[in-house]
Design an enzyme around this catalytic site. Structure first.
Site, mmCIF file in Angstrom:
data_model
loop_
_atom_site.group_PDB
_atom_site.id
_atom_site.type_symbol
_atom_site.label_atom_id
_atom_site.label_comp_id
_atom_site.label_asym_id
_atom_site.label_seq_id
_atom_site.Cartn_x
_atom_site.Cartn_y
_atom_site.Cartn_z
ATOM 1 N NE ARG A 22 80.329 96.187 15.632
ATOM 2 C CZ ARG A 22 79.785 96.923 16.385
ATOM 3 N NH1 ARG A 22 78.895 97.898 16.131
ATOM 4 N NH2 ARG A 22 80.054 96.873 17.747
ATOM 5 C CB THR A 44 80.622 89.492 21.438
ATOM 6 O OG1 THR A 44 80.434 90.796 20.895
ATOM 7 C CG2 THR A 44 81.909 89.177 21.865
ATOM 8 N N GLY A 57 81.330 88.537 0.752
ATOM 9 C CA GLY A 57 81.050 87.507 -0.478
ATOM 10 C C GLY A 57 81.039 86.174 0.171
ATOM 11 C CG ASN A 96 90.532 93.982 16.221
ATOM 12 O OD1 ASN A 96 91.073 95.160 16.305
ATOM 13 N ND2 ASN A 96 89.387 93.774 16.062
ATOM 14 C CB SER A 154 94.219 101.778 22.540
ATOM 15 O OG SER A 154 93.797 103.390 22.651
ATOM 16 C CE1 TYR A 168 89.882 100.027 24.317
ATOM 17 C CE2 TYR A 168 91.128 102.019 24.541
ATOM 18 C CZ TYR A 168 90.636 100.940 23.837
ATOM 19 O OH TYR A 168 90.914 100.940 22.379
ATOM 20 C CB ALA A 169 93.896 103.786 30.277
ATOM 21 C CE LYS A 172 92.580 97.907 23.589
ATOM 22 N NZ LYS A 172 92.833 96.917 22.737
ATOM 23 C CB THR A 251 104.394 99.071 21.039
ATOM 24 O OG1 THR A 251 104.073 97.975 22.185
ATOM 25 C CG2 THR A 251 103.056 99.850 21.053
#
Length: 261
Positions: A22, A44, A57, A96, A154, A168-169, A172, A251
């Site tokens: 996704r 997952t 496909g 990712n 991010s 999260y911060a 990353k 980065t």
């Protein structure tokens, strides 16, 4: 958008993408297929894997996917071994997979709202996962004298996080450090390690542009629009190419100017 690599330039190399079912990960899978790679991805959720395969496909002999958790070494090892059995060694790794728990209003949870269990899970997926994958693929890359590792970071790991939570911060930010450290270790062997740090990119994971949290975010972006997953995939594809061999430990900020504003 013109491809960053031609099919001839990919040389049929094998690319592995985590979180490929996704959002940004799916567009990276799509781009790598268009560029002629043999592509394997993990996600997952089995339902998301099947949906992604159907959308792409199911190109015979060039795409392989499994449900798997990047924090579980046995699942990662098994998946990598099955990819190797199909196509040979992995030349490109794109880390990712990531998670970013939010409050009910889709804003960042505060420190006081973040449990130790949630903190541990986010750090495990977002930071330990790339560490595990890199350790598994690096020895074969060293033996081959070639490799490309791209970590998807991010803006939240580069500046004060206004949407993401502390877990999260932190994860990353740590990924930027991991990128630099592994770039130093692997550079003598023809392996580059870089990080792409997107800002607000609309996808099924971030919700529609009309969502209040996205309207607020848009006001902070100097170019006046959101990023797209396709744009991120294009930069990842360039960093995966032979032409990016002199870029390592970097980065790349893809924030529409928000990081430098």
């Amino acid at each position: 958008m013109e491809s960053a690599k031609s099919k001839d330039q990919s040389d049929g190399r094998v690319a592995l993408i985590t979180g490929g079912a996704r959002g940004i990960g799916f567009e990276i899978v799509r781009r790598f297929l268009a560029d002629g790679y043999q592509v394997a991805f993990m996600s997952t959720t089995a339902e998301h894997v099947e949906r992604a395969l159907d959308t792409l496909g199911r190109p015979e002999g060039r795409l392989y996917a499994e449900k798997g958790d990047v924090t579980r070494q046995d699942e990662v090892s098994g998946f990598i071994n099955r990819v190797r059995a199909r196509w040979g060694e992995i030349a490109i790794l794109v880390n990712n997979a990531g998670i970013s728990p939010k409050r009910a209003d889709q804003n960042a949870p505060w420190l006081s709202q973040t449990s130790l269990e949630e903190w541990t899970r986010v750090v495990d997926v977002n930071l330990s996962g790339p560490f595990i994958l890199t350790r598994f693929v690096a020895p074969a890359m060293i033996a081959e004298g070639y490799g490309r590792i791209i970590n998807v970071g991010s803006l939240a790991g580069r500046a004060m996080p206004l949407i993401a939570g502390p877990h999260y911060a932190a994860s990353k930010s740590g990924l930027v450090g991991l990128t630099r450290a592994t770039a130093r270790d692997l550079a003598p062997y023809g392996i580059t390690v870089n990080c792409v740090a997107p800002g607000r990119v609309l996808s099924d994971l971030t919700g529609p542009a009309e969502a209040p949290v996205n309207k607020t975010a848009l006001n902070r972006i100097p170019v006046g629009r959101f990023g797209t997953a396709e744009e991120v995939a294009y930069v990842v594809a360039f960093l995966a190419s032979s032409g990016a061999g002199f870029i390592t430990g970097a980065t790349i900020d893809m924030t529409g100017g928000e990081f430098s504003a």
